[in-house]
Design a protein around this motif. Structure first.
Motif, PDB file in Angstrom:
ATOM      1  N   ARG A  51       0.821  -1.223   0.000  1.00  0.00           N
ATOM      2  CA  ARG A  51       0.000   0.000   0.000  1.00  0.00           C
ATOM      3  C   ARG A  51       0.847   1.262   0.000  1.00  0.00           C
ATOM      4  N   HIS A  52       2.128   1.116   0.294  1.00  0.00           N
ATOM      5  CA  HIS A  52       2.966   2.286   0.546  1.00  0.00           C
ATOM      6  C   HIS A  52       4.194   2.359  -0.361  1.00  0.00           C
ATOM      7  N   THR A  53       4.264   1.547  -1.412  1.00  0.00           N
ATOM      8  CA  THR A  53       5.399   1.585  -2.339  1.00  0.00           C
ATOM      9  C   THR A  53       4.908   1.899  -3.746  1.00  0.00           C
ATOM     10  N   THR A  54       5.742   2.566  -4.522  1.00  0.00           N
ATOM     11  CA  THR A  54       5.351   2.896  -5.894  1.00  0.00           C
ATOM     12  C   THR A  54       5.260   1.650  -6.764  1.00  0.00           C
ATOM     13  N   PHE A  55       5.934   0.564  -6.382  1.00  0.00           N
ATOM     14  CA  PHE A  55       5.809  -0.716  -7.069  1.00  0.00           C
ATOM     15  C   PHE A  55       4.450  -1.363  -6.792  1.00  0.00           C
ATOM     16  N   GLY A  56       3.811  -1.025  -5.664  1.00  0.00           N
ATOM     17  CA  GLY A  56       2.610  -1.733  -5.255  1.00  0.00           C
ATOM     18  C   GLY A  56       2.921  -3.154  -4.837  1.00  0.00           C
ATOM     19  N   ILE A  57       4.113  -3.356  -4.277  1.00  0.00           N
ATOM     20  CA  ILE A  57       4.608  -4.682  -3.904  1.00  0.00           C
ATOM     21  C   ILE A  57       5.183  -4.603  -2.494  1.00  0.00           C
ATOM     22  N   GLY A  58       5.001  -5.660  -1.717  1.00  0.00           N
ATOM     23  CA  GLY A  58       5.657  -5.736  -0.412  1.00  0.00           C
ATOM     24  C   GLY A  58       4.762  -6.338   0.651  1.00  0.00           C
ATOM     25  N   GLY A  59       5.319  -7.243   1.456  1.00  0.00           N
ATOM     26  CA  GLY A  59       4.601  -7.863   2.551  1.00  0.00           C
ATOM     27  C   GLY A  59       4.468  -6.936   3.745  1.00  0.00           C
ATOM     28  N   PRO A  60       4.046  -7.463   4.899  1.00  0.00           N
ATOM     29  CA  PRO A  60       3.711  -6.615   6.043  1.00  0.00           C
ATOM     30  C   PRO A  60       4.910  -6.142   6.844  1.00  0.00           C
ATOM     31  N   ALA A  61       4.737  -5.006   7.495  1.00  0.00           N
ATOM     32  CA  ALA A  61       5.681  -4.521   8.507  1.00  0.00           C
ATOM     33  C   ALA A  61       5.154  -4.942   9.869  1.00  0.00           C
ATOM     34  N   ASP A  62       6.037  -5.393  10.759  1.00  0.00           N
ATOM     35  CA  ASP A  62       5.602  -5.745  12.107  1.00  0.00           C
ATOM     36  C   ASP A  62       4.915  -4.553  12.766  1.00  0.00           C
ATOM     37  N   LEU A  63       5.606  -3.407  12.764  1.00  0.00           N
ATOM     38  CA  LEU A  63       5.040  -2.152  13.248  1.00  0.00           C
ATOM     39  C   LEU A  63       5.206  -1.094  12.163  1.00  0.00           C
ATOM     40  N   SER A  68       8.557   8.036   0.189  1.00  0.00           N
ATOM     41  CA  SER A  68       7.383   7.878  -0.666  1.00  0.00           C
ATOM     42  C   SER A  68       7.255   6.449  -1.177  1.00  0.00           C
ATOM     43  N   GLY A  69       8.191   5.579  -0.801  1.00  0.00           N
ATOM     44  CA  GLY A  69       8.119   4.184  -1.249  1.00  0.00           C
ATOM     45  C   GLY A  69       8.658   3.955  -2.639  1.00  0.00           C
ATOM     46  N   SER A  70       9.389   4.925  -3.181  1.00  0.00           N
ATOM     47  CA  SER A  70      10.019   4.742  -4.485  1.00  0.00           C
ATOM     48  C   SER A  70      11.427   4.184  -4.303  1.00  0.00           C
ATOM     49  N   ASN A  71      11.987   3.664  -5.376  1.00  0.00           N
ATOM     50  CA  ASN A  71      13.387   3.224  -5.396  1.00  0.00           C
ATOM     51  C   ASN A  71      13.659   2.017  -4.500  1.00  0.00           C
ATOM     52  N   ILE A  72      12.597   1.305  -4.079  1.00  0.00           N
ATOM     53  CA  ILE A  72      12.797   0.120  -3.248  1.00  0.00           C
ATOM     54  C   ILE A  72      11.927  -1.025  -3.745  1.00  0.00           C
ATOM     55  N   LEU A  73      12.398  -2.246  -3.493  1.00  0.00           N
ATOM     56  CA  LEU A  73      11.606  -3.449  -3.710  1.00  0.00           C
ATOM     57  C   LEU A  73      11.533  -4.175  -2.370  1.00  0.00           C
ATOM     58  N   VAL A  74      10.340  -4.196  -1.781  1.00  0.00           N
ATOM     59  CA  VAL A  74      10.137  -4.822  -0.478  1.00  0.00           C
ATOM     60  C   VAL A  74       9.822  -6.299  -0.672  1.00  0.00           C
ATOM     61  N   ALA A  75      10.470  -7.140   0.122  1.00  0.00           N
ATOM     62  CA  ALA A  75      10.281  -8.584   0.029  1.00  0.00           C
ATOM     63  C   ALA A  75       8.824  -8.973   0.259  1.00  0.00           C
ATOM     64  N   ASP A  76       8.430 -10.108  -0.337  1.00  0.00           N
ATOM     65  CA  ASP A  76       7.064 -10.611  -0.148  1.00  0.00           C
ATOM     66  C   ASP A  76       6.783 -10.919   1.313  1.00  0.00           C
ATOM     67  N   ALA A  77       7.823 -11.245   2.087  1.00  0.00           N
ATOM     68  CA  ALA A  77       7.653 -11.526   3.515  1.00  0.00           C
ATOM     69  C   ALA A  77       7.603 -10.257   4.347  1.00  0.00           C
ATOM     70  N   GLY A  78       7.807  -9.105   3.733  1.00  0.00           N
ATOM     71  CA  GLY A  78       7.714  -7.841   4.439  1.00  0.00           C
ATOM     72  C   GLY A  78       8.988  -7.456   5.162  1.00  0.00           C
ATOM     73  N   ILE A  79       8.869  -6.602   6.176  1.00  0.00           N
ATOM     74  CA  ILE A  79      10.002  -6.061   6.925  1.00  0.00           C
ATOM     75  C   ILE A  79       9.768  -6.315   8.409  1.00  0.00           C
ATOM     76  N   ARG A  80      10.758  -6.913   9.038  1.00  0.00           N
ATOM     77  CA  ARG A  80      10.688  -7.161  10.484  1.00  0.00           C
ATOM     78  C   ARG A  80      11.091  -5.897  11.244  1.00  0.00           C
ATOM     79  N   GLY A  81      10.461  -5.718  12.396  1.00  0.00           N
ATOM     80  CA  GLY A  81      10.770  -4.558  13.222  1.00  0.00           C
ATOM     81  C   GLY A  81       9.831  -3.406  12.926  1.00  0.00           C
ATOM     82  N   LEU A  82      10.383  -2.194  12.926  1.00  0.00           N
ATOM     83  CA  LEU A  82       9.604  -0.964  12.773  1.00  0.00           C
ATOM     84  C   LEU A  82       9.862  -0.315  11.421  1.00  0.00           C
ATOM     85  N   VAL A  83       8.790   0.032  10.734  1.00  0.00           N
ATOM     86  CA  VAL A  83       8.868   0.875   9.540  1.00  0.00           C
ATOM     87  C   VAL A  83       8.277   2.231   9.903  1.00  0.00           C
TER      88      VAL A  83
END
Length: 303
Positions: free
Chosen positions: A25-37, A66-81
């Motif tokens: 919901r927060h990347t320009t790719f429209g890709i990425g799993g959940p953030a813990d927080l 703005s969520g550009s210039n990154i590719l977030v893993a399908d498993a998301g990001i552990r910890g705090l975003v």
């Protein structure tokens, strides 16, 4: 109570806090799993306090612009975003201070309308000022290093100090941040020195850059340019030469319009985008002996 739960309690007063927030919901790719927080902050003070709280709790942090210039893993990001929306701005003659969560493109447009020169080339660049510092954003012969005077950086200890731009050793799409020399530190605020200009002329120049960008780059969901341009040739030309323009894997594709743009044409998985990136890198090296370096950063829980 776990460290993550203790951190969540400390973050509640600082902004809007969500758990297991889908990063697509927060990347320009429209890709990425959940953030813990997932914490949205709207001031530099709140950003600094959140960073200090996470450091005290021993929880890893990723700052999202703005969520550009990154590719977030399908498993998301552990910890705090931290969703950085700190955007306060102070103008004093030709000098402007702006917090790191401000949209770079929107800021550049405001400067043009005010008759301040030096950033007309940036009106189409996605991302925030903080991200622009980290990557020394640039286009059409200009880059942030041309006008950046200094930045305020927070240390892991919580102490913040101003650092001269020269000390960041900004280069083409890189800095001490991208080289890992400032790990654990974050940009809170930037100070730029612009030049006097004619507002009407600057707005016309910005419109010309907009038209040029729209003519050359694909619409839709992407992270921007995937690879840095090596000295030998533009990255798109090398990718085209190895037959990968238009190649697909699932809903991930290399754009037919511009072969250095990798796009999400539906519900693409991060793993499929990464496969295309690595395949392009492999083919270009096998044929030309050139090692392509990504502009896009892989973030999150990759296996």
């Amino acid at each position: 109570m776990s460290a993550l739960e203790r951190l969540a309690a400390a973050l509640e007063p600082l902004g809007e806090l969500r758990r297991a927030e889908p990063l697509a919901r927060h990347t320009t790719f429209g890709i990425g799993g959940p953030a813990d927080l997932f914490l949205t902050v709207r001031s530099g003070e709140a950003l600094g306090r959140a960073l200090t709280a996470a450091a005290d709790a021993g929880v890893p942090v990723f700052i999202l612009g703005s969520g550009s210039n990154i590719l977030v893993a399908d498993a998301g990001i552990r910890g705090l975003v931290i969703d950085n929306r700190a955007r306060a701005e102070q103008l004093d003659g030709l000098t402007v201070r702006v917090e790191s969560g401000a949209s770079f493109a929107a800021f550049a447009r405001r400067m043009c309308r005010r008759g301040l020169d030096g950033l007309a080339w940036a009106v189409g660049i996605p991302g925030t000022l903080g991200g622009a510092v980290v990557y020394n954003a640039g286009a059409y012969g200009g880059c942030l290093a041309d006008v950046l005077r200094r930045v305020r950086i927070q240390e892991p200890s919580g102490r913040a100090e101003w650092v001269d731009a020269a000390d960041l050793r900004l280069v083409y799409r890189g800095s001490r941040f991208t080289r890992g020399e400032l790990r654990g530190r974050a940009v809170l605020e930037c100070e730029l020195e612009l030049f006097p200009g004619d507002a009407a002329d600057l707005v016309r120049r910005a419109a010309a850059f907009d038209a040029k960008r729209l003519a050359a780059q694909p619409r839709g969901r992407s992270a921007g340019s995937t690879f840095k341009n090596p000295p030998e040739a533009p990255a798109w030309k090398l990718i085209d030469a190895v037959g990968m323009r238009g190649m697909r894997r699932g809903d991930a594709a290399i754009s037919e319009k511009h072969a250095n743009f990798f796009v999400n044409e539906g519900n693409a998985a991060a793993a499929d985008v990464r496969w295309l990136i690595e395949e392009a890198r492999r083919r270009v090296f096998d044929r030309f002996g050139i090692r392509l370096e990504t502009e896009v950063e892989f973030v999150g829980a990759w296996t």
